[in-house]
Design an enzyme around this catalytic site. Structure first.
Site, PDB file in Angstrom:
ATOM      1  N   HIS A   9       0.826  -1.225   0.000  1.00  0.00           N
ATOM      2  CA  HIS A   9       0.000   0.000   0.000  1.00  0.00           C
ATOM      3  C   HIS A   9       0.858   1.273   0.000  1.00  0.00           C
ATOM      4  O   HIS A   9       1.998   1.235  -0.414  1.00  0.00           O
ATOM      5  CB  HIS A   9      -1.021  -0.051   1.138  1.00  0.00           C
ATOM      6  N   GLU A  23      -2.142   0.356   7.882  1.00  0.00           N
ATOM      7  CA  GLU A  23      -1.252  -0.686   7.358  1.00  0.00           C
ATOM      8  C   GLU A  23      -0.048  -0.107   6.624  1.00  0.00           C
ATOM      9  O   GLU A  23       1.075  -0.563   6.797  1.00  0.00           O
ATOM     10  CB  GLU A  23      -2.041  -1.615   6.417  1.00  0.00           C
ATOM     11  N   HIS A  78       2.868  -7.074   4.375  1.00  0.00           N
ATOM     12  CA  HIS A  78       1.504  -6.582   4.610  1.00  0.00           C
ATOM     13  C   HIS A  78       1.067  -6.785   6.057  1.00  0.00           C
ATOM     14  O   HIS A  78       1.701  -7.511   6.819  1.00  0.00           O
ATOM     15  CB  HIS A  78       0.512  -7.299   3.680  1.00  0.00           C
ATOM     16  N   GLU A 142       1.881 -11.531   5.998  1.00  0.00           N
ATOM     17  CA  GLU A 142       0.775 -10.802   6.640  1.00  0.00           C
ATOM     18  C   GLU A 142       1.055 -10.806   8.142  1.00  0.00           C
ATOM     19  O   GLU A 142       0.839 -11.801   8.828  1.00  0.00           O
ATOM     20  CB  GLU A 142      -0.560 -11.476   6.349  1.00  0.00           C
TER      21      GLU A 142
HETATM   22 ZN   LIG Z   1      -2.165  -5.302   2.512  1.00  0.00          ZN
END
Ligand SMILES: [Zn+2]
Length: 266
Positions: A9, A23, A78, A142
Site C-alpha cells: 500500500h 497498514e 503486509h 501478513e
Molecule cells: Zn495489505
C-alpha cells in the site's frame, strides 16, 4: 543477490486500518528495517524497494520495477485485517511443497514466527498479483491483524517492528545462504551485574572516552522511584570487535571479573 522489498500500500491507499494505525505505515517501517539489516549485516546484498516513503504505487508498477531490475527475490510485506489474529505468509497458488519458492517460504516463516510473538496461522498459497506477476521467487507476509487489539498493540511497539524485521532478514539470509559481514559487526561489552553507582560511574567514564554506553536496571521501578546506590545494574557498551576484546581485558583487570563481549545479532 538482488532483493526487492515491497512495503504494501502507500499514499492514497492506506491499506487496512484499525486501532488508530494504518497498514501502509507499519509495512513501511518493517520494510525499511529489513533493508537496513540486510545491507548492514550481510555481504553482497543489494536491496531495492517499491517505495521508500508514503507514495501511491500501483501493483503493476511494483512487479514491473522488480522484473526490470532483475531481482532474485520479491518480498511483499503486509498487515492483515478482517476479524482474525496472528501471522501467515503466502506464495503463489499451486506451487509444490518441494518447489524452491516453498522452501524459501518455510525458511522465512520459521524465523518470523519465532520472533514476532503472534499466533501462527501457517504458510499458505494465493493468487495475489505480486506473487503471480513477479518473475522471481516471491513471498508475501501478513504480519498480524490491525483490527485485533492485541496484534495492533504490538505493531505500535518499535521493538516488535525490529523483531519482525529481524525475522524477515534472518529467514532470507538462511534461505539464500547470505554471508554475514564480520569486520563491521557491532559488539557489546557487558558487565552483567554491578551496583547502580558503579554502572553510572562507568557510563560517564566511557562516554567521556567516546563510546556509546548505558546502564540497565535489573529491577523494576515505580514512576516516582529512584534507584538506590547499591541496586543491581548492568553496564553495556557498544563498539567493534577489536575494541570489544581490549575493553573486556581492561575491565577484567580492573576487577570486573564477569565482563564479557558479545556480537549484536538477532
Ligand atoms: Zn495489505
Amino acid at each position: 543477490m538482488k532483493i526487492f522489498i515491497d512495503p504494501g500500500h502507500g499514499g492514497t491507499d492506506s491499506g487496512a486500518v484499525g486501532n488508530g494505525i494504518q497498514e501502509k505505515n507499519i509495512t513501511l517501517q518493517i520494510a525499511q528495517k529489513v533493508r537496513e539489516i540486510l545491507e548492514r549485516e550481510y555481504n553482497n546484498v543489494s536491496v531495492r524497494m517499491s517505495r521508500t516513503g508514503d507514495q501511491t504505487v500501483s501493483l503493476n508498477q511494483r512487479t514491473n520495477t522488480a522484473n526490470q531490475w532483475g531481482a532474485d527475490f520479491f518480498l511483499s510485506i503486509h498487515i492483515n485485517s478482517g476479524g482474525g489474529r496472528g501471522y501467515e505468509d503466502f506464495i503463489l497458488s499451486n506451487l509444490s511443497s518441494a518447489s524452491r519458492t516453498a522452501q524459501i517460504q518455510r525458511a522465512i516463516h520459521l524465523e518470523i514466527i519465532t520472533k514476532n510473538n503472534l499466533f501462527d496461522r501457517g504458510s499458505k498459497q494465493a493468487d495475489f498479483h505480486v506473487l503471480r506477476e513477479s518473475n522471481m521467487d516471491a513471498v508475501l507476509t501478513e504480519n498480524g491483524f490491525i483490527d485485533n487489539a492485541e496484534d495492533a498493540a504490538k505493531m505500535k511497539d518499535p521493538s516488535w517492528i525490529e523483531n519482525v524485521a529481524r525475522g524477515h532478514a534472518q529467514g532470507i539470509a538462511n534461505a539464500f545462504g547470505l554471508q554475514r559481514t564480520t569486520e563491521n559487526d557491532e559488539y557489546k561489552v557487558i558487565i552483567p551485574n554491578t551496583a547502580f553507582w558503579q554502572a553510572r560511574y562507568l557510563v560517564r567514564e566511557f562516554q567521556g572516552r567516546g563510546y556509546r554506553a548505558q546502564g540497565v536496571a535489573l529491577k523494576t521501578y515505580g514512576p516516582n522511584e529512584q534507584p538506590a546506590e547499591n541496586d543491581p545494574y548492568s553496564f553495556v557498551l557498544f563498539t567493534d570487535y577489536e575494541n570489544a576484546r581490549n575493553l573486556v581485558i581492561e575491565l577484567k583487570n580492573r576487577g570486573y571479573d564477569r565482563t564479557y563481549g558479545t556480537r549484536i545479532t538477532s
